[in-house]
Design a protein around this motif. Structure first.
Motif, PDB file in Angstrom:
ATOM      1  N   GLU A  12       0.837  -1.382   0.032  1.00 47.38           N
ATOM      2  CA  GLU A  12       0.122   0.126  -0.017  1.00 47.38           C
ATOM      3  C   GLU A  12       0.776   1.293   0.156  1.00 47.38           C
ATOM      4  O   GLU A  12       0.357   2.262  -0.192  1.00 47.38           O
ATOM      5  CB  GLU A  12      -0.964   0.107   1.150  1.00 47.38           C
ATOM      6  N   PHE A  13       2.103   1.076   0.479  1.00 45.83           N
ATOM      7  CA  PHE A  13       2.895   2.312   0.514  1.00 45.83           C
ATOM      8  C   PHE A  13       4.100   2.290  -0.626  1.00 45.83           C
ATOM      9  O   PHE A  13       4.928   3.115  -0.431  1.00 45.83           O
ATOM     10  CB  PHE A  13       3.736   2.448   1.968  1.00 45.83           C
ATOM     11  N   HIS A  14       3.979   1.308  -1.497  1.00 52.69           N
ATOM     12  CA  HIS A  14       5.204   1.188  -2.509  1.00 52.69           C
ATOM     13  C   HIS A  14       5.445   2.403  -3.216  1.00 52.69           C
ATOM     14  O   HIS A  14       6.708   2.669  -3.612  1.00 52.69           O
ATOM     15  CB  HIS A  14       5.137  -0.003  -3.190  1.00 52.69           C
ATOM     16  N   ASP A  15       4.357   3.108  -3.764  1.00 54.50           N
ATOM     17  CA  ASP A  15       4.372   4.330  -4.585  1.00 54.50           C
ATOM     18  C   ASP A  15       4.991   5.515  -4.183  1.00 54.50           C
ATOM     19  O   ASP A  15       5.077   6.404  -4.649  1.00 54.50           O
ATOM     20  CB  ASP A  15       3.032   4.189  -5.561  1.00 54.50           C
ATOM     21  N   LEU A  19       6.743  10.266   0.766  1.00 51.04           N
ATOM     22  CA  LEU A  19       5.845  11.279   1.051  1.00 51.04           C
ATOM     23  C   LEU A  19       5.308  10.991   2.330  1.00 51.04           C
ATOM     24  O   LEU A  19       4.967  11.586   3.035  1.00 51.04           O
ATOM     25  CB  LEU A  19       4.566  11.440  -0.014  1.00 51.04           C
ATOM     26  N   VAL A  20       4.912   9.717   2.640  1.00 55.14           N
ATOM     27  CA  VAL A  20       4.274   9.167   3.880  1.00 55.14           C
ATOM     28  C   VAL A  20       4.944   9.486   4.941  1.00 55.14           C
ATOM     29  O   VAL A  20       4.966   9.860   6.128  1.00 55.14           O
ATOM     30  CB  VAL A  20       4.034   7.772   3.748  1.00 55.14           C
ATOM     31  N   ILE A  21       6.498   9.170   4.931  1.00 56.15           N
ATOM     32  CA  ILE A  21       7.461   9.397   5.762  1.00 56.15           C
ATOM     33  C   ILE A  21       7.723  10.960   6.071  1.00 56.15           C
ATOM     34  O   ILE A  21       7.832  11.357   7.131  1.00 56.15           O
ATOM     35  CB  ILE A  21       8.956   8.676   5.423  1.00 56.15           C
ATOM     36  N   SER A  22       7.534  11.799   4.902  1.00 54.45           N
ATOM     37  CA  SER A  22       7.578  13.222   5.191  1.00 54.45           C
ATOM     38  C   SER A  22       6.378  13.728   5.980  1.00 54.45           C
ATOM     39  O   SER A  22       6.576  14.390   6.750  1.00 54.45           O
ATOM     40  CB  SER A  22       7.740  13.847   3.855  1.00 54.45           C
ATOM     41  N   LYS A 224     -10.166   5.463   4.745  1.00 59.00           N
ATOM     42  CA  LYS A 224      -8.837   5.807   3.727  1.00 59.00           C
ATOM     43  C   LYS A 224      -7.841   4.886   4.290  1.00 59.00           C
ATOM     44  O   LYS A 224      -7.877   4.144   5.458  1.00 59.00           O
ATOM     45  CB  LYS A 224      -8.841   7.295   3.718  1.00 59.00           C
ATOM     46  N   ARG A 225      -6.812   4.847   3.410  1.00 60.12           N
ATOM     47  CA  ARG A 225      -5.573   4.251   3.874  1.00 60.12           C
ATOM     48  C   ARG A 225      -4.951   4.840   5.338  1.00 60.12           C
ATOM     49  O   ARG A 225      -4.922   6.316   5.234  1.00 60.12           O
ATOM     50  CB  ARG A 225      -4.693   4.390   2.783  1.00 60.12           C
ATOM     51  N   ASN A 226      -4.811   4.159   6.220  1.00 60.37           N
ATOM     52  CA  ASN A 226      -4.140   4.856   7.427  1.00 60.37           C
ATOM     53  C   ASN A 226      -2.619   5.151   7.063  1.00 60.37           C
ATOM     54  O   ASN A 226      -2.005   4.293   6.447  1.00 60.37           O
ATOM     55  CB  ASN A 226      -4.257   3.734   8.562  1.00 60.37           C
ATOM     56  N   GLU A 227      -2.146   6.004   7.898  1.00 58.77           N
ATOM     57  CA  GLU A 227      -0.674   6.283   7.958  1.00 58.77           C
ATOM     58  C   GLU A 227      -0.212   6.564   9.174  1.00 58.77           C
ATOM     59  O   GLU A 227      -1.015   7.170  10.009  1.00 58.77           O
ATOM     60  CB  GLU A 227      -0.126   7.030   6.652  1.00 58.77           C
ATOM     61  N   PRO A 228       1.351   6.744   9.412  1.00 56.72           N
ATOM     62  CA  PRO A 228       1.803   6.819  10.774  1.00 56.72           C
ATOM     63  C   PRO A 228       1.337   8.253  11.171  1.00 56.72           C
ATOM     64  O   PRO A 228       1.189   8.766  12.361  1.00 56.72           O
ATOM     65  CB  PRO A 228       3.272   7.002  10.597  1.00 56.72           C
ATOM     66  N   ALA A 229       1.233   9.475  10.334  1.00 57.45           N
ATOM     67  CA  ALA A 229       0.993  10.852  10.741  1.00 57.45           C
ATOM     68  C   ALA A 229      -0.462  10.735  11.564  1.00 57.45           C
ATOM     69  O   ALA A 229      -0.456  11.834  12.126  1.00 57.45           O
ATOM     70  CB  ALA A 229       0.732  11.791   9.422  1.00 57.45           C
ATOM     71  N   TYR A 230      -1.235   9.966  11.207  1.00 54.74           N
ATOM     72  CA  TYR A 230      -2.768   9.969  11.728  1.00 54.74           C
ATOM     73  C   TYR A 230      -2.816   9.506  12.867  1.00 54.74           C
ATOM     74  O   TYR A 230      -3.652   9.699  13.856  1.00 54.74           O
ATOM     75  CB  TYR A 230      -3.645   8.948  10.931  1.00 54.74           C
ATOM     76  N   VAL A 231      -1.604   9.164  13.548  1.00 55.93           N
ATOM     77  CA  VAL A 231      -1.530   8.879  15.053  1.00 55.93           C
ATOM     78  C   VAL A 231      -1.820   9.994  16.031  1.00 55.93           C
ATOM     79  O   VAL A 231      -2.358   9.815  17.107  1.00 55.93           O
ATOM     80  CB  VAL A 231      -0.136   7.843  15.461  1.00 55.93           C
ATOM     81  N   VAL A 232      -1.445  10.875  15.569  1.00 53.43           N
ATOM     82  CA  VAL A 232      -1.818  12.428  16.161  1.00 53.43           C
ATOM     83  C   VAL A 232      -3.476  12.383  16.654  1.00 53.43           C
ATOM     84  O   VAL A 232      -3.859  12.976  17.584  1.00 53.43           O
ATOM     85  CB  VAL A 232      -1.537  13.503  15.424  1.00 53.43           C
ATOM     86  N   GLU A 233      -4.370  11.986  15.733  1.00 49.24           N
ATOM     87  CA  GLU A 233      -5.664  11.972  16.127  1.00 49.24           C
ATOM     88  C   GLU A 233      -6.033  10.908  17.268  1.00 49.24           C
ATOM     89  O   GLU A 233      -6.884  11.371  17.942  1.00 49.24           O
ATOM     90  CB  GLU A 233      -6.597  11.371  14.735  1.00 49.24           C
ATOM     91  N   VAL A 234      -5.265   9.655  17.501  1.00 49.32           N
ATOM     92  CA  VAL A 234      -5.327   8.994  18.336  1.00 49.32           C
ATOM     93  C   VAL A 234      -4.997   9.769  19.552  1.00 49.32           C
ATOM     94  O   VAL A 234      -5.773   9.664  20.837  1.00 49.32           O
ATOM     95  CB  VAL A 234      -4.738   7.633  18.308  1.00 49.32           C
ATOM     96  N   ALA A 235      -3.857  10.376  19.739  1.00 49.35           N
ATOM     97  CA  ALA A 235      -3.489  11.143  20.777  1.00 49.35           C
ATOM     98  C   ALA A 235      -4.383  12.469  21.272  1.00 49.35           C
ATOM     99  O   ALA A 235      -4.268  12.552  22.347  1.00 49.35           O
ATOM    100  CB  ALA A 235      -2.094  11.819  20.250  1.00 49.35           C
ATOM    101  N   LYS A 236      -5.082  12.944  20.369  1.00 49.72           N
ATOM    102  CA  LYS A 236      -6.031  14.047  20.584  1.00 49.72           C
ATOM    103  C   LYS A 236      -7.106  13.342  21.269  1.00 49.72           C
ATOM    104  O   LYS A 236      -7.643  13.980  22.316  1.00 49.72           O
ATOM    105  CB  LYS A 236      -6.247  14.632  19.298  1.00 49.72           C
TER     106      LYS A 236
END
Length: 264
Positions: A12-15, A19-22, A224-236
């Motif tokens: 899911e993240f190959h392409d 950007l996901v890491i950024s 949607k596809r989940n990605e690491p940046a979205y962990v902030v929503e869990v923290a909120k």
């Protein structure tokens, strides 16, 4: 902030992995921990983690849903060989945990005995190599407790990944002092009972953050596809539940994760 469970090595993240890491870095994610699920995918996982040193950290393990994908004895032999090499060879990728391992009887229990056998062998790896466990458990809570209790004197540590259970289940799991509960996007779902469970039974110093990317994206990204940046929503959401601010959630959950996974 640390995402303790992300399958960021997946197709899911190959392409757009860069950007996901950024986006993760921009969101304040300091580290991402990447669990294995099978031997066949391990080379890709290690390559991805090598590409982002000191940011992506690999684990090794045979997921319960993958125990029949390949000869489990051979898969475990080769995975332990890789694990041993990572301990002995300072130039090899450092494997920070045994995971993702555990029990999954959600669809059927045809391979219950095999799952138990494979899981127990990997528990023994964690003891032998002094590593934490990343434990997956779905519809197998009682079986998990029976097995883990046999090793209660072994100073096991780790995370009960993707916890969504009841207050009593939380209390039972937290009787193992070296473990935290992994809390992800389900916490943000409208009809989730998890907020009440956390308020009732789980102190903040027993929680780590996770996404389980690309699965179970939190609100407002659900579906949607989940990605690491979205962990902030869990923290909120945790900040609301524990009546504190997101900086305190960040501080405590990061300390919890580092205590388990970065002991040395």
């Amino acid at each position: 902030m640390i995402d303790t469970h992300s399958h960021i090595d997946g197709p899911e993240f190959h392409d757009d992995l860069d950007l996901v890491i950024s986006r993760a870095r921009q969101a304040g994610i300091e580290k991402i921990f990447v669990p294995a699920i099978c031997r066949a995918d391990l080379p890709r996982l290690l390559d991805v983690c090598r590409a982002y040193p000191d940011y992506l950290y690999p684990m090794i393990g045979l997921h319960p849903e993958n125990v029949t994908d390949e000869d489990p004895d051979e898969a475990l032999r080769l995975m332990e060989q890789q694990l041993s090499q990572s301990i002995e060879d300072p130039t090899a990728p450092r494997l920070i945990a045994v995971g993702e391992v555990g029990l999954d009887l959600y669809w059927d229990d045809t391979h219950r005995d095999l799952q138990l056998q494979v899981f127990e062998q990997q528990i023994q790896w964690a003891i032998r190599y002094h590593l934490p466990l990343m434990i997956h458990c779905r519809k197998a809570h009682n079986e998990l407790l029976r097995l883990i209790r046999q090793y209660s004197s072994s100073q096991l540590t780790g995370v009960f990944h993707c916890f969504t259970g009841s207050p009593e289940q939380a209390r039972e799991l937290l009787r193992f002092p070296g473990f935290c509960l992994g809390i992800g996007g389900v916490l943000t779902f409208k009809n989730s009972n998890l907020p009440q469970t956390l308020r009732t039974a789980v102190p903040l110093n027993r929680i780590v953050l996770e996404t389980d990317s690309p699965y179970m994206a939190p609100v407002p990204y659900r579906g949607k596809r989940n990605e690491p940046a979205y962990v902030v929503e869990v923290a909120k959401r945790l900040a609301e539940i524990y009546e504190t601010d997101i900086d305190e959630i960040d501080r405590i959950t990061t300390e919890n994760a580092l205590k388990i996974f970065m002991k040395s």
